[in-house]
Design a protein around this motif. Structure first.
Motif, PDB file in Angstrom:
ATOM      1  N   ILE A  78      39.930  -3.498   2.841  1.00 17.63           N
ATOM      2  CA  ILE A  78      40.202  -3.803   1.441  1.00 17.63           C
ATOM      3  C   ILE A  78      40.557  -5.280   1.363  1.00 17.63           C
ATOM      4  O   ILE A  78      41.305  -5.787   2.205  1.00 17.63           O
ATOM      5  CB  ILE A  78      41.359  -2.960   0.877  1.00 17.63           C
ATOM      6  N   SER A  79      40.018  -5.967   0.360  1.00 17.17           N
ATOM      7  CA  SER A  79      40.289  -7.393   0.193  1.00 17.17           C
ATOM      8  C   SER A  79      40.937  -7.659  -1.156  1.00 17.17           C
ATOM      9  O   SER A  79      40.657  -6.967  -2.140  1.00 17.17           O
ATOM     10  CB  SER A  79      38.992  -8.204   0.302  1.00 17.17           C
ATOM     11  N   ARG A  80      41.798  -8.666  -1.177  1.00 17.58           N
ATOM     12  CA  ARG A  80      42.421  -9.129  -2.414  1.00 17.58           C
ATOM     13  C   ARG A  80      42.339 -10.653  -2.451  1.00 17.58           C
ATOM     14  O   ARG A  80      42.635 -11.323  -1.461  1.00 17.58           O
ATOM     15  CB  ARG A  80      43.893  -8.695  -2.488  1.00 17.58           C
ATOM     16  N   LYS A  81      41.935 -11.199  -3.595  1.00 16.88           N
ATOM     17  CA  LYS A  81      41.866 -12.645  -3.751  1.00 16.88           C
ATOM     18  C   LYS A  81      43.212 -13.181  -4.233  1.00 16.88           C
ATOM     19  O   LYS A  81      43.840 -12.597  -5.117  1.00 16.88           O
ATOM     20  CB  LYS A  81      40.748 -13.020  -4.720  1.00 16.88           C
TER      21      LYS A  81
ATOM     22  N   LEU B 147      46.041   1.595   1.319  1.00 14.30           N
ATOM     23  CA  LEU B 147      45.984   0.770   0.120  1.00 14.30           C
ATOM     24  C   LEU B 147      46.535  -0.614   0.428  1.00 14.30           C
ATOM     25  O   LEU B 147      47.461  -0.761   1.229  1.00 14.30           O
ATOM     26  CB  LEU B 147      46.799   1.394  -1.019  1.00 14.30           C
ATOM     27  N   LEU B 148      45.964  -1.616  -0.219  1.00 15.26           N
ATOM     28  CA  LEU B 148      46.491  -2.975  -0.175  1.00 15.26           C
ATOM     29  C   LEU B 148      46.729  -3.418  -1.605  1.00 15.26           C
ATOM     30  O   LEU B 148      45.788  -3.512  -2.398  1.00 15.26           O
ATOM     31  CB  LEU B 148      45.515  -3.923   0.524  1.00 15.26           C
ATOM     32  N   ASP B 149      47.991  -3.663  -1.950  1.00 12.36           N
ATOM     33  CA  ASP B 149      48.316  -4.099  -3.305  1.00 12.36           C
ATOM     34  C   ASP B 149      47.904  -5.551  -3.511  1.00 12.36           C
ATOM     35  O   ASP B 149      47.770  -6.324  -2.553  1.00 12.36           O
ATOM     36  CB  ASP B 149      49.818  -3.970  -3.564  1.00 12.36           C
ATOM     37  N   GLN B 150      47.742  -5.928  -4.787  1.00 15.74           N
ATOM     38  CA  GLN B 150      47.547  -7.338  -5.105  1.00 15.74           C
ATOM     39  C   GLN B 150      48.813  -8.098  -4.722  1.00 15.74           C
ATOM     40  O   GLN B 150      49.926  -7.610  -4.924  1.00 15.74           O
ATOM     41  CB  GLN B 150      47.272  -7.514  -6.599  1.00 15.74           C
ATOM     42  N   ASN B 151      48.629  -9.262  -4.111  1.00 16.35           N
ATOM     43  CA  ASN B 151      49.795 -10.048  -3.703  1.00 16.35           C
ATOM     44  C   ASN B 151      50.653 -10.414  -4.916  1.00 16.35           C
ATOM     45  O   ASN B 151      50.167 -10.500  -6.053  1.00 16.35           O
ATOM     46  CB  ASN B 151      49.357 -11.313  -2.977  1.00 16.35           C
ATOM     47  N   TYR B 152      51.944 -10.626  -4.665  1.00 17.00           N
ATOM     48  CA  TYR B 152      52.864 -11.005  -5.737  1.00 17.00           C
ATOM     49  C   TYR B 152      53.850 -12.034  -5.201  1.00 17.00           C
ATOM     50  O   TYR B 152      54.408 -11.836  -4.117  1.00 17.00           O
ATOM     51  CB  TYR B 152      53.625  -9.782  -6.263  1.00 17.00           C
TER      52      TYR B 152
ATOM     53  N   LEU C   8      52.550  -9.597   0.467  1.00 27.44           N
ATOM     54  CA  LEU C   8      51.472  -8.614   0.554  1.00 27.44           C
ATOM     55  C   LEU C   8      52.076  -7.281   0.975  1.00 27.44           C
ATOM     56  O   LEU C   8      52.867  -7.226   1.922  1.00 27.44           O
ATOM     57  CB  LEU C   8      50.417  -9.050   1.569  1.00 27.44           C
ATOM     58  N   THR C   9      51.695  -6.214   0.271  1.00 23.89           N
ATOM     59  CA  THR C   9      52.204  -4.877   0.569  1.00 23.89           C
ATOM     60  C   THR C   9      51.033  -3.937   0.808  1.00 23.89           C
ATOM     61  O   THR C   9      50.104  -3.883  -0.001  1.00 23.89           O
ATOM     62  CB  THR C   9      53.062  -4.339  -0.588  1.00 23.89           C
ATOM     63  N   PHE C  10      51.065  -3.223   1.933  1.00 25.11           N
ATOM     64  CA  PHE C  10      50.036  -2.216   2.183  1.00 25.11           C
ATOM     65  C   PHE C  10      50.693  -0.899   2.570  1.00 25.11           C
ATOM     66  O   PHE C  10      51.840  -0.860   3.022  1.00 25.11           O
ATOM     67  CB  PHE C  10      49.038  -2.677   3.255  1.00 25.11           C
ATOM     68  N   ARG C  11      49.934   0.188   2.372  1.00 24.97           N
ATOM     69  CA  ARG C  11      50.440   1.540   2.623  1.00 24.97           C
ATOM     70  C   ARG C  11      49.432   2.320   3.455  1.00 24.97           C
ATOM     71  O   ARG C  11      48.231   2.272   3.180  1.00 24.97           O
ATOM     72  CB  ARG C  11      50.706   2.269   1.301  1.00 24.97           C
TER      73      ARG C  11
END
Length: 254
Positions: free
Chosen positions: A246-249, A166-171, A181-184
Motif C-alpha cells: 500500500i502506498s501513500r503520497k 492497512l496504512l493510514d495517510q500520514n499526519y 505514519l500508522t499501519f495496522r
C-alpha cells in the motif's frame, strides 16, 4: 508520437501534482490475471481521473510483449502509451486527448500481454511509480494490489482480497519537518516500510522486520538514510507485507 507523449508525462503531469496533494483513500489499482496471456490493470476510482502513470515489473519468468487499452480506455480519445524498460518491466502512460475523465467506476484500464511463463516456478507482478491524477490536476491516494502465483494463477478478476493490513495517510500532511505514519496488521508478518522520492528512489527504509499484529506508529523526520535533509516535494510511503503493498503520497514543505 511516443516521444511527445512521454514529454507530456514529464512536463505536465508531474508539475501538476507538485503543488497539491489529495488524500482520497477510495481508489485502488490492482493487477489481475486476464485471458489470453495478459496481466490486466484494474482501476477502481471514486473521483474523476484524467491521467494515470505506472510501471509494471515482473519476475524473470515472464516476458512482457505489448500493451493495449482496457474496457475503460478503449475510446479513441484515450491514449495508452508504453515504453518497455526490459523484458520484465514496462512503463505505461494513460491520458485523454480530449480533456475527458474516467468517471467513478471500476474496470480495466490496460492489458499487458506476456509470453514465456514458467508455470512451475514462482512469478509475480508489481506496480510501482504510480500516479493517478484527478480533474483538478491533483494526485490521488491509491491503494496498490499486486499479484503473485506459484505454478498457477491465484489472482482472478472476481477475487475479493481480504484487507490483512492497512496504512493510514500520514499526519500531518503537508508536513515540516516530521510526520507520523500508522499501519495496522491483522496477523504477525514480515513488514517493510520505506519512503521513496518522486523518481522512485528509496530514500530511507523505516522498518524492515517481523512485526506482531496490531497498530504501529512510525515517525519520519524528513531525513534520508544517510541523515541528509531532503528537499521539499512529494514523497511516497510504501508498506509491503508479503506480496502486497500500500502506498501513500506525502507532501514535504519548507
Amino acid at each position: 508520437m511516443k516521444k511527445n507523449i512521454w514529454r507530456i508525462c514529464s512536463h505536465v503531469i508531474i508539475p501538476l501534482i507538485a503543488g497539491s496533494l489529495s488524500a482520497t483513500a477510495g481508489n485502488t489499482l490492482k493487477i489481475v490475471h486476464g485471458s489470453s496471456n495478459s496481466l490486466d490493470i484494474q482501476l477502481a476510482n471514486d473521483e474523476n481521473v484524467t491521467g494515470i502513470q505506472f510501471c509494471l515489473r515482473t519476475t524473470s519468468g515472464i516476458a512482457l510483449t505489448s500493451v493495449k487499452p482496457g474496457n475503460r480506455t478503449a475510446d479513441v480519445d484515450w491514449i495508452v502509451d508504453s515504453y518497455r524498460v526490459s523484458d520484465s518491466a514496462v512503463n505505461v502512460l494513460i491520458l485523454n486527448g480530449n480533456n475527458q475523465s474516467l468517471t467513478p467506476g471500476h474496470g480495466i484500464i490496460a492489458s499487458i500481454l506476456y509470453n514465456n511463463i514458467d508455470l512451475q516456478g514462482e512469478s509475480s507482478g508489481e506496480l510501482c511509480h504510480v500516479m493517478v491524477i484527478d480533474g483538478n490536476g491533483d494526485s490521488l491516494g491509491v491503494e496498490i494490489a499486486n499479484l503473485e502465483w506459484n505454478g498457477k494463477i491465484t489472482g482472478t478478476e472476481n477475487e475479493v482480497e481480504a484487507k490483512s493490513f492497512l496504512l493510514d495517510q500520514n499526519y500531518p500532511n503537508p508536513f515540516n519537518p516530521s510526520t507520523m505514519l500508522t499501519f495496522r496488521l491483522n496477523a504477525a508478518a514480515q513488514v517493510r516500510l520505506s519512503v521513496f522520492d518522486i523518481s522512485g528512489r528509496e530514500v530511507i527504509r523505516l522498518i524492515d522486520r517481523y512485526q506482531n499484529a496490531g497498530s504501529t506508529n512510525v515517525e519520519w523526520d524528513s531525513n534520508s538514510s544517510t541523515g541528509q535533509k531532503l528537499a521539499s516535494g512529494i514523497y511516497i510511503a510504501r508498506l509491503t507485507v508479503g506480496n502486497k503493498s500500500i502506498s501513500r503520497k506525502m507532501l514535504l514543505t519548507k
